[in-house]
Design a protein around this motif. Structure first.
Motif, PDB file in Angstrom:
ATOM      1  N   SER A  86       0.842  -1.196   0.000  1.00 47.40           N
ATOM      2  CA  SER A  86       0.000   0.000   0.000  1.00 47.40           C
ATOM      3  C   SER A  86       0.876   1.244   0.000  1.00 47.40           C
ATOM      4  O   SER A  86       1.984   1.232   0.527  1.00 47.40           O
ATOM      5  CB  SER A  86      -0.959  -0.014   1.190  1.00 47.40           C
ATOM      6  OG  SER A  86      -0.336   0.434   2.357  1.00 47.40           O
ATOM      7  N   ILE A  87       0.351   2.295  -0.625  1.00 47.16           N
ATOM      8  CA  ILE A  87       1.105   3.547  -0.758  1.00 47.16           C
ATOM      9  C   ILE A  87       0.317   4.658  -0.083  1.00 47.16           C
ATOM     10  O   ILE A  87      -0.852   4.891  -0.439  1.00 47.16           O
ATOM     11  CB  ILE A  87       1.335   3.932  -2.244  1.00 47.16           C
ATOM     12  CG1 ILE A  87       1.820   2.733  -3.076  1.00 47.16           C
ATOM     13  CG2 ILE A  87       2.281   5.136  -2.348  1.00 47.16           C
ATOM     14  CD1 ILE A  87       3.209   2.247  -2.793  1.00 47.16           C
ATOM     15  N   THR A  88       0.952   5.339   0.874  1.00 41.41           N
ATOM     16  CA  THR A  88       0.240   6.375   1.635  1.00 41.41           C
ATOM     17  C   THR A  88      -0.027   7.602   0.754  1.00 41.41           C
ATOM     18  O   THR A  88       0.568   7.769  -0.319  1.00 41.41           O
ATOM     19  CB  THR A  88       1.015   6.799   2.890  1.00 41.41           C
ATOM     20  OG1 THR A  88       2.204   7.459   2.491  1.00 41.41           O
ATOM     21  CG2 THR A  88       1.330   5.618   3.778  1.00 41.41           C
ATOM     22  N   TYR A  89      -0.916   8.472   1.273  1.00 37.75           N
ATOM     23  CA  TYR A  89      -1.372   9.641   0.524  1.00 37.75           C
ATOM     24  C   TYR A  89      -1.208  10.857   1.412  1.00 37.75           C
ATOM     25  O   TYR A  89      -1.797  10.918   2.499  1.00 37.75           O
ATOM     26  CB  TYR A  89      -2.846   9.434   0.174  1.00 37.75           C
ATOM     27  CG  TYR A  89      -3.405  10.367  -0.854  1.00 37.75           C
ATOM     28  CD1 TYR A  89      -2.888  10.376  -2.142  1.00 37.75           C
ATOM     29  CD2 TYR A  89      -4.459  11.204  -0.557  1.00 37.75           C
ATOM     30  CE1 TYR A  89      -3.428  11.212  -3.114  1.00 37.75           C
ATOM     31  CE2 TYR A  89      -5.003  12.039  -1.527  1.00 37.75           C
ATOM     32  CZ  TYR A  89      -4.477  12.034  -2.798  1.00 37.75           C
ATOM     33  OH  TYR A  89      -5.014  12.857  -3.755  1.00 37.75           O
ATOM     34  N   GLY A  90      -0.392  11.810   0.984  1.00 33.99           N
ATOM     35  CA  GLY A  90      -0.165  12.995   1.801  1.00 33.99           C
ATOM     36  C   GLY A  90      -1.402  13.857   1.869  1.00 33.99           C
ATOM     37  O   GLY A  90      -2.113  14.018   0.868  1.00 33.99           O
ATOM     38  N   ALA A  91      -1.674  14.380   3.065  1.00 35.78           N
ATOM     39  CA  ALA A  91      -2.848  15.243   3.199  1.00 35.78           C
ATOM     40  C   ALA A  91      -2.640  16.537   2.406  1.00 35.78           C
ATOM     41  O   ALA A  91      -3.585  17.158   1.961  1.00 35.78           O
ATOM     42  CB  ALA A  91      -3.118  15.546   4.658  1.00 35.78           C
ATOM     43  N   GLY A  92      -1.370  16.930   2.212  1.00 32.40           N
ATOM     44  CA  GLY A  92      -1.085  18.115   1.409  1.00 32.40           C
ATOM     45  C   GLY A  92      -0.938  17.740  -0.053  1.00 32.40           C
ATOM     46  O   GLY A  92      -0.988  16.561  -0.411  1.00 32.40           O
ATOM     47  N   GLY A  93      -0.737  18.711  -0.906  1.00 36.96           N
ATOM     48  CA  GLY A  93      -0.701  18.428  -2.329  1.00 36.96           C
ATOM     49  C   GLY A  93       0.627  17.876  -2.818  1.00 36.96           C
ATOM     50  O   GLY A  93       0.670  17.190  -3.832  1.00 36.96           O
TER      51      GLY A  93
END
Ligand code: FAD
Length: 286
Positions: free
Chosen positions: A46-53
């Motif tokens: 799984s690959i995390t997703y930054g809350a920022g852009g």
């Protein structure tokens, strides 16, 4: 490509988590790490997703790369923060076009470099799951916090909101923790609420003393005195890593013994500890 909900139905899953690097050099090094872990035949990564852009595009690139250039099933993390329904629909269409249908639906934490003023159509992860559920092809996971989410006012409401989320999701992956009892208690409390959705425990092998204490504090995971004692005299990074592997191996063995439906490793983009734990547990082709 395999759906995680289907994989869980056939036996324990073994998975690894990565975060998208900020530089091209670090991205290359991560591709190497994933390639090194490929022979272990993980059920998914799984690959995390930054809350920022800033790293969001890299998440999408990395997920697409895993799908296209490796034999591993990828899962894309997605957060409520800063997304309208339309944007979420566009991201999901792009993933489905690339053959990616496993999504981890999260509330998200604002990062320091995030554009926190971006509007969002979703307040809680459950709202995002509800929206994603309109697409029948997706396999949808959510986060669970064995020691209670740091923003939850009390344990009871934490479990009730989690139970509501799990009634419509396919599986959960937990925040990391160091005592098997936290996991057992979580599963029992959810069962008391009539929820039996698979909950995959997240395992974080210690590799750095100050980093793990900081991360534990941020995530609401208790850092037990016995672990602090074991690490107290270890100043050599290799010794810290050896202890981390030993502790994580024992926790993983206990988790499998109590019937956990899988193990999810927080790799911090490195492969050494995970490979060693795999070997210690006698899993697949380590
Ligand atoms: P939610 O389920 O929305 O819960 C957040 C809080 O709101 C909880 O206290 C919950 O009890 C409460 N709550 C829920 N519903 C209601 C309601 N209806 N009314 C009142 N209160 C409610 N973060 C990232 O930014 N990117 C990632 O890629 C990422 N990956 C993660 C992977 C895993 C496996 C885990 C465990 C966490 C991950 N996180 C990630 C962190 C996560 O986004 C944070 O913990 C976030 O603060 C909460 O996410 P959630 O999905 O649990 O949120």
């Amino acid at each position: 490509m395999a759906k995680i909900a289907d994989l869980l139905a056939t036996g324990p899953t073994f998975s690894f988590e990565f975060f998208p690097p900020k530089t091209d050099a670090a991205q290359l090094s991560l591709l190497e790490t994933i390639t090194q872990l490929e022979p272990l035949q993980p059920s998914f990564v799984s690959i995390t997703y930054g809350a920022g852009g800033s790293t969001r595009e890299r998440t999408r690139e990395l997920v697409a790369w895993v799908r296209r250039d490796t034999s591993i099933t990828p899962m894309a993390h997605l957060t409520c923060i800063g997304h309208t329904k339309l944007e979420i629909d566009e991201i999901i269409s792009m993933y489905l076009e690339k053959g990616v249908d496993n999504i981890l639906a999260l509330g998200g934490d604002p990062s320091t470099d995030s554009d926190q003023t971006s509007p969002s159509d979703f307040t809680y992860a459950k709202d995002l799951v509800e929206h994603l559920r309109t697409n029948a092809t997706l396999s949808i996971g959510v986060a669970a916090h064995p020691e209670v989410h740091p923003r939850s006012p009390d344990r009871r409401s934490d479990r009730q909101h989690l139970a509501a989320k799990l009634r419509i999701a396919d599986f959960a992956i937990t925040q990391f923790f160091f005592e098997v009892d936290h996991y057992v208690q979580l599963v029992e409390e959810l069962a008391d609420l009539g929820v039996h959705t698979p909950i995959i425990p997240g395992v974080m092998p210690v590799t750095n003393k100050s980093q793990i204490q900081r991360m534990s504090q941020m995530s609401g995971a208790a850092f037990p005195p016995w672990l602090a004692d074991r690490l107290a005299d270890a100043d050599d990074p290799e010794e810290v890593q050896r202890i981390g592997i030993d502790v994580a191996t024992q926790l993983c063995a206990q988790l499998l013994e109590v019937g956990a439906p899988g193990l999810h490793f927080y790799t911090l983009n490195r492969s050494t500890s995970t490979r060693q734990i795999y070997e210690n547990l006698g899993l697949r082709n380590a």
